[in-house]
Design an enzyme around this catalytic site. Structure first.
Site, PDB file in Angstrom:
ATOM      1  N   ARG A 184      29.874  33.230  54.699  1.00 23.50           N
ATOM      2  CA  ARG A 184      30.081  31.782  54.753  1.00 23.50           C
ATOM      3  C   ARG A 184      30.955  31.382  55.932  1.00 23.50           C
ATOM      4  NH1 ARG A 184      32.933  31.063  49.335  1.00 23.50           N
ATOM      5  NH2 ARG A 184      33.732  32.990  50.160  1.00 23.50           N
ATOM      6  N   SER A 199      32.520  31.073  44.307  1.00 24.49           N
ATOM      7  CA  SER A 199      32.495  31.177  42.845  1.00 24.49           C
ATOM      8  C   SER A 199      33.868  30.934  42.228  1.00 24.49           C
ATOM      9  CB  SER A 199      31.915  32.512  42.394  1.00 24.49           C
ATOM     10  OG  SER A 199      32.645  33.576  42.937  1.00 24.49           O
ATOM     11  N   LYS A 226      39.112  43.393  38.261  1.00 23.44           N
ATOM     12  CA  LYS A 226      38.828  41.967  38.095  1.00 23.44           C
ATOM     13  C   LYS A 226      38.559  41.668  36.625  1.00 23.44           C
ATOM     14  CE  LYS A 226      36.829  40.895  42.608  1.00 23.44           C
ATOM     15  NZ  LYS A 226      35.667  40.301  43.274  1.00 23.44           N
ATOM     16  N   HIS A 230      24.565  32.149  46.376  1.00 22.82           N
ATOM     17  CA  HIS A 230      24.001  33.478  46.091  1.00 22.82           C
ATOM     18  C   HIS A 230      22.475  33.408  46.049  1.00 22.82           C
ATOM     19  CE1 HIS A 230      28.026  34.178  44.022  1.00 22.82           C
ATOM     20  NE2 HIS A 230      27.987  35.096  44.967  1.00 22.82           N
TER      21      HIS A 230
END
Length: 149
Positions: free
Chosen positions: A80, A118, A29, A5
């Site tokens: 990514r 993460s 979440k 990040h």
């Protein structure tokens, strides 16, 4: 916040006059840290990095609506892998349908940080592993404290 990040934030700060790092509140979440804790960590990390054109804010709801409210011209997203692109491609389409005036800009993750996710960092930390090479020191300490290490 991971080193991946941070890489995206630092590179975005070179491309744009102002960058807003957002902390989202997502009711679907259950984050490890509260929005306030995440914001405090990000503030601390950015202060040490001396990124004067980067601020931190939080929002609840649609990112494109938040961007419009802040008069942002772009949403920066890090990629990514191909799997990231597939998800992000759908998000771009929806965001453009909601408000075509806000552009999305993708920055590819640095090759050294492409494996950092993460959710994996949290899992490694939970199992007692060393995540210091994946996250800034403030996050590493917060994870140790959270897991009583």
């Amino acid at each position: 916040i991971t080193n991946g990040h941070l890489d995206i934030i630092e590179r975005a700060a070179q491309l744009f006059d102002a960058v807003i790092v957002t902390v989202a509140t997502n009711s679907s979440k259950t984050p490890m840290f509260t929005a306030e804790e995440r914001m405090a960590m990000i503030h601390s990390i950015l202060k040490k990095k001396r990124l004067k054109n980067v601020t931190v804010d939080r929002f609840n709801g649609l990112l494109v609506s938040f961007a419009k409210k802040k008069k942002a011209v772009a949403i920066i997203r890090g990629l990514r892998a191909i799997s990231d692109f597939e998800y992000e491609f759908q998000m771009v389409g929806m965001n453009r349908a909601l408000d075509a005036s806000v552009e999305t800009v993708f920055l590819m993750a640095d090759a050294r940080r492409q494996a950092i996710a993460s959710r994996l960092v949290k899992e490694i930390a939970r199992l007692g592993g060393d995540v210091s090479k994946f996250v800034p020191p403030a996050v590493n300490e917060a994870l140790k404290e959270r897991y009583g290490r």
